[in-house]
Design a protein around this motif. Structure first.
Motif, mmCIF file in Angstrom:
data_model
loop_
_atom_site.group_PDB
_atom_site.id
_atom_site.type_symbol
_atom_site.label_atom_id
_atom_site.label_comp_id
_atom_site.label_asym_id
_atom_site.label_seq_id
_atom_site.Cartn_x
_atom_site.Cartn_y
_atom_site.Cartn_z
ATOM 1 N N MET A 1 0.841 -1.190 0.000
ATOM 2 C CA MET A 1 0.000 0.000 0.000
ATOM 3 C C MET A 1 0.875 1.238 0.000
ATOM 4 O O MET A 1 2.038 1.178 0.323
ATOM 5 C CB MET A 1 -0.931 -0.023 1.213
ATOM 6 N N SER A 2 0.282 2.339 -0.306
ATOM 7 C CA SER A 2 1.026 3.593 -0.394
ATOM 8 C C SER A 2 1.226 4.188 0.998
ATOM 9 O O SER A 2 1.061 3.525 2.002
ATOM 10 C CB SER A 2 0.290 4.569 -1.302
ATOM 11 N N ASN A 3 1.517 5.459 1.050
ATOM 12 C CA ASN A 3 1.775 6.122 2.320
ATOM 13 C C ASN A 3 0.499 6.490 3.065
ATOM 14 O O ASN A 3 0.533 7.215 4.036
ATOM 15 C CB ASN A 3 2.651 7.372 2.093
ATOM 16 N N ARG A 4 -0.636 6.005 2.613
ATOM 17 C CA ARG A 4 -1.909 6.286 3.277
ATOM 18 C C ARG A 4 -1.959 5.604 4.633
ATOM 19 O O ARG A 4 -1.203 4.695 4.928
ATOM 20 C CB ARG A 4 -3.074 5.765 2.445
ATOM 21 N N GLU A 5 -2.938 6.003 5.399
ATOM 22 C CA GLU A 5 -3.225 5.375 6.680
ATOM 23 C C GLU A 5 -3.550 3.898 6.442
ATOM 24 O O GLU A 5 -4.270 3.564 5.519
ATOM 25 C CB GLU A 5 -4.438 6.081 7.296
ATOM 26 N N THR A 6 -2.984 3.025 7.256
ATOM 27 C CA THR A 6 -3.300 1.608 7.110
ATOM 28 C C THR A 6 -4.513 1.274 7.977
ATOM 29 O O THR A 6 -4.812 1.956 8.951
ATOM 30 C CB THR A 6 -2.107 0.725 7.523
ATOM 31 N N ILE A 7 -5.208 0.210 7.579
ATOM 32 C CA ILE A 7 -6.359 -0.230 8.355
ATOM 33 C C ILE A 7 -6.270 -1.731 8.562
ATOM 34 O O ILE A 7 -5.679 -2.450 7.763
ATOM 35 C CB ILE A 7 -7.701 0.143 7.686
ATOM 36 N N GLY A 8 -6.864 -2.183 9.651
ATOM 37 C CA GLY A 8 -6.895 -3.604 9.957
ATOM 38 C C GLY A 8 -8.066 -4.286 9.284
ATOM 39 O O GLY A 8 -8.927 -3.638 8.661
ATOM 40 N N LEU A 9 -8.126 -5.603 9.418
ATOM 41 C CA LEU A 9 -9.170 -6.379 8.754
ATOM 42 C C LEU A 9 -10.566 -6.002 9.248
ATOM 43 O O LEU A 9 -11.488 -5.848 8.439
ATOM 44 C CB LEU A 9 -8.924 -7.879 8.964
ATOM 45 N N LEU A 10 -10.752 -5.830 10.554
ATOM 46 C CA LEU A 10 -12.060 -5.440 11.077
ATOM 47 C C LEU A 10 -12.471 -4.074 10.529
ATOM 48 O O LEU A 10 -13.610 -3.886 10.096
ATOM 49 C CB LEU A 10 -12.062 -5.425 12.611
ATOM 50 N N GLU A 11 -11.541 -3.138 10.497
ATOM 51 C CA GLU A 11 -11.828 -1.821 9.931
ATOM 52 C C GLU A 11 -12.212 -1.942 8.457
ATOM 53 O O GLU A 11 -13.156 -1.295 8.000
ATOM 54 C CB GLU A 11 -10.615 -0.897 10.073
ATOM 55 N N GLU A 12 -11.505 -2.788 7.733
ATOM 56 C CA GLU A 12 -11.804 -2.970 6.319
ATOM 57 C C GLU A 12 -13.208 -3.539 6.129
ATOM 58 O O GLU A 12 -13.973 -3.052 5.281
ATOM 59 C CB GLU A 12 -10.774 -3.914 5.695
ATOM 60 N N MET A 13 -13.568 -4.549 6.894
ATOM 61 C CA MET A 13 -14.879 -5.169 6.753
ATOM 62 C C MET A 13 -15.996 -4.176 7.078
ATOM 63 O O MET A 13 -17.013 -4.114 6.385
ATOM 64 C CB MET A 13 -15.002 -6.401 7.648
ATOM 65 N N ILE A 14 -15.801 -3.389 8.114
ATOM 66 C CA ILE A 14 -16.811 -2.396 8.492
ATOM 67 C C ILE A 14 -16.888 -1.289 7.438
ATOM 68 O O ILE A 14 -17.979 -0.848 7.070
ATOM 69 C CB ILE A 14 -16.538 -1.862 9.904
ATOM 70 N N LEU A 15 -15.755 -0.874 6.921
ATOM 71 C CA LEU A 15 -15.741 0.132 5.858
ATOM 72 C C LEU A 15 -16.472 -0.385 4.615
ATOM 73 O O LEU A 15 -17.241 0.347 3.988
ATOM 74 C CB LEU A 15 -14.303 0.524 5.523
#
Length: 107
Positions: A1-15
């Motif tokens: 991924m780029s220099n963006r904020e990273t997210i975890g799997l739970l965050e990804e699923m909710i997003l």
């Protein structure tokens, strides 16, 4: 991924749930998460993730109109931002590229 904020799997699923619904409250996110993944998750845990995603700029929220069935109380509604969409699209692209390097087995 780029220099963006990273997210975890739970965050990804909710997003992804928020992206699918365009505008949704925490209780609805919790219900959809439990239906999709057959896992229990508390509403406070969902709200914490929604707030974290909002702080990262991946979601926005606003207070909706009062609802008669809620005794005139309002719900906080969440929507994904363009940055939120771009982050999950980037994750998906990374996963697709990674899977190309994984040998397949005949199972």
């Amino acid at each position: 991924m780029s220099n963006r904020e990273t997210i975890g799997l739970l965050e990804e699923m909710i997003l992804l749930i928020v992206l699918k619904n365009q505008e949704i409250n925490g209780a609805e996110v919790s219900r959809e998460y439990q239906e999709a993944f057959r896992k229990n998750i508390s509403l406070p845990a969902i709200i914490a993730v929604l707030k974290r995603l909002e702080k990262k700029g991946l979601l926005t929220s606003h207070v909706g109109e009062p609802k008669k069935e809620r005794g005139g109380r309002r719900k906080r509604l969440y929507e994904a931002t363009l940055q939120g969409y771009e982050v999950v699209a980037e994750i998906q692209k990374f996963r697709n590229e990674s899977w190309k390097n994984i040998p397949y087995f005949d199972i």
